[in-house]
Motif scaffolding. Structure first.
Motif, PDB file in Angstrom:
ATOM      1  N   ARG A 258       0.810  -1.222   0.000  1.00 25.85           N
ATOM      2  CA  ARG A 258       0.000   0.000   0.000  1.00 25.85           C
ATOM      3  C   ARG A 258       0.844   1.273   0.000  1.00 25.85           C
ATOM      4  O   ARG A 258       0.335   2.356  -0.223  1.00 25.85           O
ATOM      5  N   ARG A 259       2.105   1.150   0.247  1.00 27.34           N
ATOM      6  CA  ARG A 259       2.965   2.328   0.350  1.00 27.34           C
ATOM      7  C   ARG A 259       3.567   2.659  -1.013  1.00 27.34           C
ATOM      8  O   ARG A 259       4.159   1.809  -1.648  1.00 27.34           O
ATOM      9  N   ARG A 260       3.433   3.882  -1.391  1.00 27.78           N
ATOM     10  CA  ARG A 260       4.039   4.354  -2.639  1.00 27.78           C
ATOM     11  C   ARG A 260       5.065   5.412  -2.252  1.00 27.78           C
ATOM     12  O   ARG A 260       4.765   6.588  -2.199  1.00 27.78           O
ATOM     13  N   CYS A 261       6.248   4.948  -1.942  1.00 31.12           N
ATOM     14  CA  CYS A 261       7.262   5.860  -1.430  1.00 31.12           C
ATOM     15  C   CYS A 261       8.607   5.509  -2.058  1.00 31.12           C
ATOM     16  O   CYS A 261       9.072   4.373  -1.934  1.00 31.12           O
ATOM     17  N   THR A 262       9.194   6.471  -2.701  1.00 28.99           N
ATOM     18  CA  THR A 262      10.472   6.270  -3.371  1.00 28.99           C
ATOM     19  C   THR A 262      11.539   5.796  -2.390  1.00 28.99           C
ATOM     20  O   THR A 262      11.739   6.391  -1.346  1.00 28.99           O
ATOM     21  N   GLY A 263      12.177   4.725  -2.728  1.00 28.47           N
ATOM     22  CA  GLY A 263      13.322   4.260  -1.958  1.00 28.47           C
ATOM     23  C   GLY A 263      13.016   3.422  -0.735  1.00 28.47           C
ATOM     24  O   GLY A 263      13.939   2.952  -0.075  1.00 28.47           O
ATOM     25  N   LEU A 264      11.742   3.208  -0.426  1.00 28.24           N
ATOM     26  CA  LEU A 264      11.410   2.481   0.800  1.00 28.24           C
ATOM     27  C   LEU A 264      11.876   1.027   0.744  1.00 28.24           C
ATOM     28  O   LEU A 264      12.417   0.510   1.722  1.00 28.24           O
ATOM     29  N   VAL A 265      11.700   0.385  -0.381  1.00 29.04           N
ATOM     30  CA  VAL A 265      12.137  -1.012  -0.504  1.00 29.04           C
ATOM     31  C   VAL A 265      13.646  -1.108  -0.288  1.00 29.04           C
ATOM     32  O   VAL A 265      14.122  -1.956   0.474  1.00 29.04           O
ATOM     33  N   ILE A 266      14.378  -0.216  -0.933  1.00 26.71           N
ATOM     34  CA  ILE A 266      15.842  -0.246  -0.803  1.00 26.71           C
ATOM     35  C   ILE A 266      16.257   0.048   0.635  1.00 26.71           C
ATOM     36  O   ILE A 266      17.139  -0.616   1.185  1.00 26.71           O
ATOM     37  N   PHE A 267      15.607   1.026   1.265  1.00 26.02           N
ATOM     38  CA  PHE A 267      15.908   1.350   2.659  1.00 26.02           C
ATOM     39  C   PHE A 267      15.686   0.127   3.551  1.00 26.02           C
ATOM     40  O   PHE A 267      16.534  -0.214   4.380  1.00 26.02           O
ATOM     41  N   CYS A 268      14.553  -0.536   3.367  1.00 28.48           N
ATOM     42  CA  CYS A 268      14.254  -1.724   4.174  1.00 28.48           C
ATOM     43  C   CYS A 268      15.277  -2.831   3.926  1.00 28.48           C
ATOM     44  O   CYS A 268      15.717  -3.501   4.871  1.00 28.48           O
ATOM     45  N   LEU A 269      15.653  -3.018   2.672  1.00 31.20           N
ATOM     46  CA  LEU A 269      16.641  -4.052   2.352  1.00 31.20           C
ATOM     47  C   LEU A 269      18.011  -3.724   2.949  1.00 31.20           C
ATOM     48  O   LEU A 269      18.723  -4.623   3.414  1.00 31.20           O
ATOM     49  N   ILE A 270      18.363  -2.447   2.943  1.00 26.12           N
ATOM     50  CA  ILE A 270      19.628  -2.041   3.574  1.00 26.12           C
ATOM     51  C   ILE A 270      19.579  -2.345   5.070  1.00 26.12           C
ATOM     52  O   ILE A 270      20.530  -2.894   5.641  1.00 26.12           O
ATOM     53  N   LEU A 271      18.454  -2.000   5.713  1.00 31.08           N
ATOM     54  CA  LEU A 271      18.303  -2.329   7.139  1.00 31.08           C
ATOM     55  C   LEU A 271      18.398  -3.837   7.366  1.00 31.08           C
ATOM     56  O   LEU A 271      19.003  -4.282   8.346  1.00 31.08           O
ATOM     57  N   ALA A 272      17.780  -4.600   6.469  1.00 31.02           N
ATOM     58  CA  ALA A 272      17.775  -6.059   6.611  1.00 31.02           C
ATOM     59  C   ALA A 272      19.167  -6.658   6.444  1.00 31.02           C
ATOM     60  O   ALA A 272      19.413  -7.787   6.877  1.00 31.02           O
ATOM     61  N   CYS A 273      20.064  -5.922   5.832  1.00 32.79           N
ATOM     62  CA  CYS A 273      21.466  -6.367   5.723  1.00 32.79           C
ATOM     63  C   CYS A 273      22.309  -5.829   6.876  1.00 32.79           C
ATOM     64  O   CYS A 273      23.056  -6.575   7.515  1.00 32.79           O
ATOM     65  N   LEU A 274      22.182  -4.521   7.131  1.00 32.21           N
ATOM     66  CA  LEU A 274      23.023  -3.894   8.152  1.00 32.21           C
ATOM     67  C   LEU A 274      22.673  -4.330   9.571  1.00 32.21           C
ATOM     68  O   LEU A 274      23.567  -4.508  10.405  1.00 32.21           O
ATOM     69  N   GLY A 275      21.378  -4.486   9.853  1.00 34.00           N
ATOM     70  CA  GLY A 275      20.967  -4.881  11.205  1.00 34.00           C
ATOM     71  C   GLY A 275      21.546  -6.226  11.614  1.00 34.00           C
ATOM     72  O   GLY A 275      22.235  -6.331  12.644  1.00 34.00           O
ATOM     73  N   PRO A 276      21.302  -7.276  10.837  1.00 30.46           N
ATOM     74  CA  PRO A 276      21.895  -8.569  11.183  1.00 30.46           C
ATOM     75  C   PRO A 276      23.429  -8.552  11.166  1.00 30.46           C
ATOM     76  O   PRO A 276      24.061  -9.240  11.968  1.00 30.46           O
ATOM     77  N   ALA A 277      24.018  -7.749  10.277  1.00 34.38           N
ATOM     78  CA  ALA A 277      25.487  -7.647  10.262  1.00 34.38           C
ATOM     79  C   ALA A 277      25.986  -7.033  11.570  1.00 34.38           C
ATOM     80  O   ALA A 277      26.988  -7.493  12.140  1.00 34.38           O
ATOM     81  N   ALA A 278      25.285  -6.012  12.049  1.00 33.03           N
ATOM     82  CA  ALA A 278      25.660  -5.402  13.328  1.00 33.03           C
ATOM     83  C   ALA A 278      25.485  -6.405  14.466  1.00 33.03           C
ATOM     84  O   ALA A 278      26.346  -6.514  15.352  1.00 33.03           O
ATOM     85  N   GLU A 279      24.387  -7.146  14.435  1.00 31.99           N
ATOM     86  CA  GLU A 279      24.167  -8.149  15.482  1.00 31.99           C
ATOM     87  C   GLU A 279      25.213  -9.261  15.408  1.00 31.99           C
ATOM     88  O   GLU A 279      25.675  -9.753  16.440  1.00 31.99           O
ATOM     89  N   ALA A 280      25.588  -9.643  14.206  1.00 31.90           N
ATOM     90  CA  ALA A 280      26.633 -10.658  14.051  1.00 31.90           C
ATOM     91  C   ALA A 280      27.955 -10.151  14.620  1.00 31.90           C
ATOM     92  O   ALA A 280      28.700 -10.905  15.260  1.00 31.90           O
ATOM     93  N   THR A 281      28.228  -8.876  14.411  1.00 29.00           N
ATOM     94  CA  THR A 281      29.454  -8.280  14.947  1.00 29.00           C
ATOM     95  C   THR A 281      29.434  -8.276  16.471  1.00 29.00           C
ATOM     96  O   THR A 281      30.419  -8.652  17.119  1.00 29.00           O
ATOM     97  N   ILE A 282      28.306  -7.859  17.039  1.00 28.72           N
ATOM     98  CA  ILE A 282      28.184  -7.823  18.501  1.00 28.72           C
ATOM     99  C   ILE A 282      28.292  -9.239  19.071  1.00 28.72           C
ATOM    100  O   ILE A 282      28.955  -9.466  20.088  1.00 28.72           O
ATOM    101  N   ALA A 283      27.661 -10.192  18.393  1.00 29.80           N
ATOM    102  CA  ALA A 283      27.772 -11.591  18.833  1.00 29.80           C
ATOM    103  C   ALA A 283      29.216 -12.067  18.718  1.00 29.80           C
ATOM    104  O   ALA A 283      29.714 -12.792  19.589  1.00 29.80           O
ATOM    105  N   GLY A 284      29.891 -11.652  17.654  1.00 27.42           N
ATOM    106  CA  GLY A 284      31.291 -12.022  17.466  1.00 27.42           C
ATOM    107  C   GLY A 284      32.195 -11.476  18.557  1.00 27.42           C
ATOM    108  O   GLY A 284      33.247 -12.049  18.850  1.00 27.42           O
TER     109      GLY A 284
END
Length: 182
Positions: free
Chosen positions: A119-145
């Motif tokens: 329902r959202r028509r917003c430029t860049g939202l998909v890319i923003f979410c995908l970036i979060l989906a990569c960076l968030g787990p990467a940050a958690e992996a780092t903290i776990a490491g």
């Protein structure tokens, strides 16, 4: 920065940090996450400040991204924001009891994200979410490491396979918060 904006950001930091800390407690309760330090209400002392910072920085990060792409803010009303918040916290909470679903849970959460995104028509939202989906787990992996916590049943490196999907939902909530506050 206006006084109103500062107030909004501080409130987001406080309530967002508390909400995310409670979500983290769900993972601890269900034995998904084992913190190395439990000195502050069953969590490490640094968890609440970290989540407060994340909540404080999330909307401005999205706004910067959105404005660089010349996108307008979503028009988010109070009911929509409440539903978006509920959807995010539900997606987070179900990972506790349903962790053993693994890839199926990841697929279900991703499908729910696609439905919410539709329902959202917003430029860049998909890319923003995908970036979060990569960076968030990467940050958690780092903290776990670093040995500060460990996921007990990781299946995507040191993190669960469903973790990126939570960040996808987080991206939508961030955009909705921006639309509500704009």
């Amino acid at each position: 920065m206006t006084a109103r904006l500062r107030t909004h950001r501080v409130l987001l930091a406080i309530f967002g940090g508390l909400g995310l800390s409670l979500c983290d407690r769900v993972h601890i309760h269900y034995g998904i996450l084992t913190p190395a330090d439990t000195s502050f209400l069953g969590q490490a002392w640094w968890v609440l400040p970290m989540f407060c910072f994340v909540a404080y920085a999330a909307v401005p990060a999205w706004r910067l991204w959105r404005r660089r792409l010349s996108g307008a803010a979503l028009s988010t009303g109070g009911t929509e924001l409440a539903c978006s918040t509920l959807a995010f916290f539900t997606s987070y909470a179900v990972t506790g009891p349903l962790d053993h679903w693994g890839g199926s849970l990841a697929a279900l959460l991703t499908l729910a994200w696609v439905v919410r995104l539709w329902r959202r028509r917003c430029t860049g939202l998909v890319i923003f979410c995908l970036i979060l989906a990569c960076l968030g787990p990467a940050a958690e992996a780092t903290i776990a490491g670093l040995g500060l916590f460990a996921y007990d049943h990781p299946d995507l490196g040191p993190v669960p396979i469903w973790l990126p999907a939570i960040y996808l939902h987080g991206g939508l909530l961030i955009a909705d918060l921006d639309g509500f506050l704009d």
